[in-house]
Design a protein around this motif. Structure first.
Motif, short mmCIF file in Angstrom:
data_model
loop_
_atom_site.label_atom_id
_atom_site.label_comp_id
_atom_site.label_asym_id
_atom_site.label_seq_id
_atom_site.Cartn_x
_atom_site.Cartn_y
_atom_site.Cartn_z
N ASP A 1 0.76 -1.32 0.04
CA ASP A 1 -0.09 0.04 0.02
C ASP A 1 0.88 1.25 0.21
OD1 ASP A 1 -2.29 -1.43 0.08
OD2 ASP A 1 -2.45 -1.22 2.29
N GLY A 2 1.02 2.07 -0.99
CA GLY A 2 1.55 3.28 -1.09
C GLY A 2 2.98 3.14 -1.64
N ALA A 3 3.61 2.05 -2.02
CA ALA A 3 4.91 1.72 -2.49
C ALA A 3 5.22 0.34 -2.99
CB ALA A 3 5.96 2.15 -1.18
N THR A 4 6.19 0.42 -3.95
CA THR A 4 6.93 -0.72 -4.33
C THR A 4 8.23 -0.86 -3.55
OG1 THR A 4 5.80 -0.54 -6.60
CG2 THR A 4 7.78 -1.97 -6.28
N VAL A 5 8.45 -1.89 -2.83
CA VAL A 5 9.56 -1.96 -2.10
C VAL A 5 10.32 -3.33 -2.52
CG1 VAL A 5 10.27 -2.43 0.48
CG2 VAL A 5 8.12 -0.97 0.01
N THR A 6 11.86 -3.15 -2.72
CA THR A 6 12.72 -3.89 -3.12
C THR A 6 13.52 -4.28 -1.66
OG1 THR A 6 13.06 -3.52 -5.33
CG2 THR A 6 14.68 -4.55 -4.36
N THR A 7 13.71 -5.45 -1.20
CA THR A 7 14.54 -5.74 -0.19
C THR A 7 16.09 -6.07 -0.65
OG1 THR A 7 12.82 -6.77 1.13
CG2 THR A 7 15.07 -7.37 1.94
N THR B 1 4.46 5.49 -4.14
CA THR B 1 3.50 5.95 -5.28
C THR B 1 2.39 6.63 -4.57
OG1 THR B 1 2.46 3.74 -4.62
CG2 THR B 1 4.04 3.66 -6.48
N ASP B 2 2.30 6.60 -3.21
CA ASP B 2 1.08 7.46 -2.64
C ASP B 2 1.82 7.80 -1.13
OD1 ASP B 2 -1.20 8.86 -1.68
OD2 ASP B 2 -2.17 6.87 -1.62
N ARG B 3 1.51 6.88 -0.26
CA ARG B 3 1.93 7.17 1.05
C ARG B 3 2.00 5.90 1.70
NH1 ARG B 3 0.37 10.94 5.60
NH2 ARG B 3 0.00 10.14 7.57
N TRP B 4 3.39 5.88 2.42
CA TRP B 4 3.89 4.46 2.91
C TRP B 4 4.60 4.79 4.27
CZ3 TRP B 4 9.24 2.94 3.70
CH2 TRP B 4 9.41 1.45 3.89
N THR B 5 4.25 3.66 5.35
CA THR B 5 5.07 4.09 6.43
C THR B 5 5.95 2.80 6.93
OG1 THR B 5 3.04 4.69 7.69
CG2 THR B 5 4.48 3.79 8.92
N TRP B 6 7.47 3.28 7.18
CA TRP B 6 8.42 2.38 7.65
C TRP B 6 8.43 2.06 8.77
CZ3 TRP B 6 14.04 4.23 8.49
CH2 TRP B 6 14.96 3.31 8.44
N ALA C 1 3.29 14.81 -8.95
CA ALA C 1 3.18 13.61 -10.17
C ALA C 1 4.79 13.03 -10.20
CB ALA C 1 2.97 14.27 -11.57
N GLU C 2 5.95 13.96 -9.70
CA GLU C 2 7.17 13.27 -9.77
C GLU C 2 7.56 12.12 -9.00
OE1 GLU C 2 11.89 15.15 -9.20
OE2 GLU C 2 10.08 16.28 -8.75
N ALA C 3 8.25 11.36 -9.59
CA ALA C 3 8.58 9.85 -8.73
C ALA C 3 9.21 10.39 -7.56
CB ALA C 3 9.49 9.15 -9.74
N PHE C 4 9.25 9.50 -6.51
CA PHE C 4 9.77 9.53 -5.30
C PHE C 4 10.39 8.50 -4.79
CE2 PHE C 4 9.03 10.72 -0.42
CZ PHE C 4 10.22 10.92 -0.23
#
Length: 250
Positions: free
Chosen positions: A147-153, A175-180, A225-228
């Motif tokens: 939810d909110g991100a694509t994550v690579t380990t 991509t939106d909102r992500w919590t670490w 719109a910019e990638a983060f």
């Protein structure tokens, strides 16, 4: 640089440009003049930019582990173990320097390259272990759409890259909102790789760093719109002094 315990959490700060003796430029997250502490178990972190005519000739390290993660282009690695390897975008290399290893790093195919390099301290009892090397391609690193991100380990659950320190190293495309969520007792940092957004409501952009020593959750949010893209790195402290002497950690 100071070996005092890390200061309480601060807001995002800019990385510091470093010019290496070989003519390679890096954006260093820590230790810097702004944030002079190490982040136990991490010795330093920086993004390197190597031009075609530059690079690092054979040189020695000892007492820690190196994780190099490629962002753009390719880098040729060679070492005193007899290993030669070219890492390209999305690939990762791990060197356990231990009792001592020599290696070189040059851009591949006559083109510039850029990547991230993390130095992870070895615990006192492991300083003298035999040096070793490992690598993995980007295809071998687990990637999940959350939810909110694509994550690579890069390092951690499911990654073939293993360290002597419990470490989580995530490459996060927000991509939106992500919590670490940071494990209890661990410390670490966020580093901006591309674009900009916010971290806990504060602006965070490429080259920025957020040291984390006490917070257990940090929220990243894309802005426009910019990638983060950022990396989130945390590890279990050794609670031992980090005595860095140039390319050695005693």
């Amino acid at each position: 640089m100071s070996n005092e315990p890390a200061r309480p959490d601060v807001g995002p700060i800019g990385g510091e440009m470093v010019r290496h003796g070989t003519g390679v430029d890096s954006n260093r997250a820590f230790p810097t003049n702004t944030y002079p502490e190490h982040l136990d178990p991490f010795v330093l972190f920086e993004r390197f930019f190597i031009e075609p005519e530059r690079g690092f000739p054979m040189h020695e390290h000892g007492g820690f582990e190196i994780v190099s993660y490629m962002i753009d282009g390719g880098m040729d690695h060679g070492d005193s173990l007899g290993v030669t390897h070219t890492a390209t975008e999305g690939d990762v290399m791990r060197i356990t320097a231990g009792s001592g290893i020599q290696h070189s790093e040059f851009p591949a195919d006559g083109a510039a390259c850029s990547g991230l390099q993390l130095w992870v301290n070895l615990p006192r009892e492991a300083k003298g272990i035999d040096p070793s090397y490992d690598d993995a391609t980007g295809d071998e690193l687990p990637t999940e759409v959350e939810d909110g991100a694509t994550v690579t380990t890069v390092v951690g659950d499911g990654s073939p890259i293993e360290l002597h320190t419990r470490t989580e190293y995530l490459d996060v495309a927000v991509t939106d909102r992500w919590t670490w969520t940071i494990p209890d007792g661990w410390s670490g940092f966020l580093y901006g790789v591309a674009g900009h957004g916010t971290v806990d409501g504060e602006r965070f952009a490429e080259g920025d760093v957020l040291p984390v020593t006490s917070a257990r959750e940090v929220t990243l949010e894309r802005d426009g719109a910019e990638a983060f893209r950022a990396v989130a790195v945390a590890g279990s402290p050794h609670e031992e002094p980090i005595r860095q002497r140039g390319p050695y950690v005693q």
